[in-house]
Enzyme design. Structure first.
Site, PDB file in Angstrom:
ATOM      1  N   CYS A   1       0.826  -1.213   0.000  1.00 53.51           N
ATOM      2  CA  CYS A   1       0.000   0.000   0.000  1.00 53.51           C
ATOM      3  C   CYS A   1       0.861   1.264   0.000  1.00 53.51           C
ATOM      4  CB  CYS A   1      -0.906  -0.005   1.212  1.00 53.51           C
ATOM      5  SG  CYS A   1       0.031  -0.266   2.711  1.00 53.51           S
TER       6      CYS A   1
ATOM      7  N   GLU B   1      -5.013   3.126  -7.708  1.00 53.64           N
ATOM      8  CA  GLU B   1      -4.037   2.176  -7.172  1.00 53.64           C
ATOM      9  C   GLU B   1      -4.041   0.918  -8.028  1.00 53.64           C
ATOM     10  OE1 GLU B   1      -4.905   0.212  -3.393  1.00 53.64           O
ATOM     11  OE2 GLU B   1      -2.883   0.753  -2.785  1.00 53.64           O
TER      12      GLU B   1
END
Ligand code: NAD
Length: 490
Positions: free
Chosen positions: A291, A392
């Site tokens: 992340c 993302e």
């Protein structure tokens, strides 16, 4: 001792199969082969786990017996260290970590954190005296009392499951909460082994429970919607984070959310080690499935051509270096699943359609067996409005964006719905710090500074999350503060 046991549930002190005996296949991302069968927990199983965790919190002395808690967590920590090789095997065969990644966040990082976690725990001020107060003709003696928040539902993703388990479950147990750990469907064994070791350590029934299941949403949503669960500690995608917020609203669930990122690294023209800094920006660690991975590289227009050339060389050299599970110098293996591989390939196609220029990778990697491999990929000539710069990808894909000047770099870095990590590199440290202070992000490294560690709070700004993991703040997520005032008789 088998290295990869079948994944069982751990509920109310019992290691057991799912009610009805259902299982599902656990797949090795390096080969696509089945490595184990994991318990496919049902609604009935989760119901039992929630009831057990509630009972253990409300009707045993777990929440107040500090000495017992510390002794058991110490035992669990020791057992985890003794079982390192099993964690390594699971990290490689289930999570798809390469040996270089195993040595870091996947196994050895979290296993080395316990001493610091105990030190941080020692710093918790359980009863904090406040100054006496005069009011209504009396003196009031005041104490802030720290208490465990209750039953915690810990919902974790597949990318670095052990790291996230240690970050959530250990502080929650240490402060006196009871826990239900719910792994991602792709990585049940990494949680099943925690249940097995907790059973060996001798935790009281219901204090820690592990419930895996094939359906990605079913068991997690039970935790989120159940009034008996006090806290949801979630790490995962921003989309699921939003849904958890929505579903948690009726019970006003206390939420701790660690979500996605699209972090930017700014490398200024005055960086003395410009080529080295650019070359080290390739996204390869754990195939980009992190992340906080920096996936937007911002380089100055004045040195853009040079940066592109450096990256072409760096990616060219790296093409020969990845994909071997056993090599400790290798950080990159496959993506976790066929689904994730297809998602990443979809973004690569989108990048090409959007007009970004591919200078490395972009294809499925052949010649590495039947695993879920995507080549390390780099797009240049990217603008910050492209989907590949905004969303993302969670794969080995770097996008390179040129900037005009310092203000432009700050503007681009901040032009994102995310704010999880980042970096600034400059020959002028004061300038780098000044810029770092203006980036809206939870952690940021200056000139290679390591901004993530067990004693530093980690968490996102904006849509990268709410709250912090690690450090003292990571314990406070599992505490309530009670203001207790005693009227002193005149
Ligand atoms: P995900 O959001 O799909 O799933 C995460 C967990 O939530 C899994 O256990 C899943 O089963 C569960 N889940 C799915 N739907 C749910 C629902 N409706 N209610 C409750 N639980 C539900 O994420 P993933 O694909 O497993 O992991 C990748 C994502 O995790 C990436 O977006 C990544 O950025 C994020 N991540 C964030 C951090 C961080 O600390 N910020 C760390 C690692 C990963």
């Amino acid at each position: 001792m088998t290295l990869l046991p079948e994944g069982q549930l751990y509920i109310d002190g019992q290691l057991r199969d799912a009610a009805g005996g259902a299982t599902y296949e656990d797949i090795n991302p390096w080969t696509g082969e089945v490595i184990a069968h994991a318990a496919d927990g049902s609604v009935e199983d989760m119901e039992e786990a929630i009831a057990a965790a509630r009972r253990a919190f409300d009707h045993t002395d777990w929440s107040t017996n500090h000495a017992q808690r510390l002794e058991l967590v110490r035992k669990l920590a020791e057992l985890m260290k003794v079982n390192r090789q099993r964690f390594v095997d699971i990290a490689i065969k289930e999570t798809g970590a390469a040996m270089g990644a195993v040595n870091m966040a996947n196994v050895d990082g979290p296993l080395s954190y316990f001493d610091t976690l105990f030190e941080i725990y020692d710093g918790i001020e359980w009863d904090q005296a406040m100054p006496d107060k005069q009011a209504w003709g009396s003196t009031h003696r005041r104490i802030l009392v720290r208490e465990p928040a209750g039953v915690v539902g810990a919902i974790i993703p597949w990318n670095v499951p052990l790291y996230i388990t240690v970050g959530k479950v250990i502080p929650a147990l240490m402060v006196g909460c009871t826990v239900i750990l719910k792994p991602a469907p792709d990585t049940p064994l990494m949680s099943a082994i925690i249940g097995e070791l907790a059973a060996q350590a001798g935790f009281p029934a219901g204090v820690i429970n592990v419930v895996s299941g094939k359906d990605p949403a079913l068991l997690g949503e039970m935790l989120v919607t159940d009034a008996r669960v006090d806290v949801i500690s979630f790490t995962g995608s921003t989309g699921v984070g939003r849904r958890i917020m929505e579903k948690g609203a009726p019970t006003l669930k206390r939420l701790f959310l660690e979500l996605g990122g699209k972090s930017a690294s700014i490398i200024f023209e005055d960086a003395p080690n410009f080529a080295e800094a650019v070359g080290q920006s390739i996204v390869c660690y754990h195939a980009g499935q992190g992340c906080a991975t920096i996936t937007r590289l911002l380089v100055p227009e004045s040195r853009y051509a040079e940066a592109v050339m450096v990256l072409e060389h760096a990616y060219g050299a790296y093409a020969q270096m990845w994909g071997n599970a056993e090599d400790p110098a290798n950080f990159m293996g496959p993506l976790i699943s066929a689904r994730q591989r297809d998602r990443v390939m979809g973004y690569i196609e989108t990048g090409i359609r959007e007009g970004a220029r591919l200078i490395a990778g972009g294809k499925l990697a052949t010649g590495k067996g039947n695993g879920f491999f995507v080549e390390p990929t780099c797009f240049v000539d990217v603008t910050n409005d492209m989907a590949i710069a905004r969303e993302e990808i969670f794969g080995p894909v770097l996008v390179v964006i040129p900037f005009k000047d310092e203000e432009d770099a700050i503007r681009i870095a901040n032009d994102s719905e995310f704010g999880l990590s980042g970096g600034v590199t400059s020959g002028d440290e004061a300038r780098a710090i000044r810029v770092a202070r203006r980036i809206r992000t939870g952690t940021i490294g200056v000139n290679g500074g390591m901004s993530m560690d067990v004693d530093l709070p980690f968490g996102g700004y904006k849509q990268s999350g709410l709250g912090k993991e690690w450090g003292l703040a990571g314990f406070e997520e599992y505490l309530e503060t009670k203001a207790l005032a005693i009227r002193v008789p005149a």
